[in-house]
Design a protein around this motif. Structure first.
Motif, PDB file in Angstrom:
ATOM      1  N   GLN A 154       0.836  -1.203   0.000  1.00 59.51           N
ATOM      2  CA  GLN A 154       0.000   0.000   0.000  1.00 59.51           C
ATOM      3  C   GLN A 154       0.875   1.260   0.000  1.00 59.51           C
ATOM      4  N   LYS A 155       1.971   1.208   0.815  1.00 59.30           N
ATOM      5  CA  LYS A 155       2.881   2.350   0.845  1.00 59.30           C
ATOM      6  C   LYS A 155       3.535   2.552  -0.523  1.00 59.30           C
ATOM      7  N   GLU A 165       1.004   4.041  -2.728  1.00 56.55           N
ATOM      8  CA  GLU A 165       0.826   5.462  -2.392  1.00 56.55           C
ATOM      9  C   GLU A 165       1.981   6.291  -2.943  1.00 56.55           C
TER      10      GLU A 165
END
Length: 171
Positions: free
Chosen positions: A20-21, A24
């Protein structure tokens, strides 16, 4: 076993969090690239827009100059018209005054001639009738000739005055 499952779930969660990071970070990088690309496109459009604005300003200023030049030409034409009118009126007055002077001179000369003729007539009455008839004939011929000359000059002056008046009225 239970610890391994918990550990695997934590690992998966950690992997999901890392993914997810990364996503992002990738999304933020994409947004940054999009911002830069949009800025470049807007800058390019602004350059084109600025060229068009400068062209529009140039054309507007040219039209203002043409408009003021047209007004200036109208003013010059009006001034020229008044000047020509003034010159024509001045010539007309000069011609008219010379004609009036000519008429006065002619009338005075004619009256002087008549006075002289009357004096001569008194002196010549004593002479022969034949001489009287010759003198009267000569006087009538002279007066007729003078009237013919005056009439031609009067006609010429009148035509000159009519031409001047037509030029004045046309102007």
């Amino acid at each position: 076993k239970w610890a391994i499952i918990v550990w695997l779930k934590r690992q998966q969660q950690h992997q999901l969090q890392l993914q997810q990071k990364r996503e992002e970070i990738e999304v933020a990088a994409c947004r940054q690239i999009q911002r830069i690309a949009r800025g470049y496109i807007i800058l390019k459009q602004y350059g084109n827009t600025q060229k068009f604005i400068i062209l529009i300003q140039y054309m507007w200023r040219c039209s203002l100059v043409r408009f003021s030049y047209h007004g200036f030409c109208q003013t010059v034409i009006c001034i020229q018209s008044w000047a020509r009118c003034y010159i024509a009126q001045k010539k007309y007055r000069k011609c008219r005054n010379s004609f009036v002077l000519f008429q006065l001179t002619f009338k005075l000369r004619y009256q002087l001639l008549l006075l002289q003729q009357q004096r001569q007539m008194k002196l010549l009455q004593k002479q022969q009738e034949e001489l009287e008839r010759e003198n009267e004939a000569a006087l009538s011929i002279q007066s007729f000739w003078r009237s013919v000359l005056l009439q031609t000059k009067y006609t010429q002056y009148k035509q000159c005055i009519i031409v001047l008046q037509s030029h004045i009225r046309c102007s």
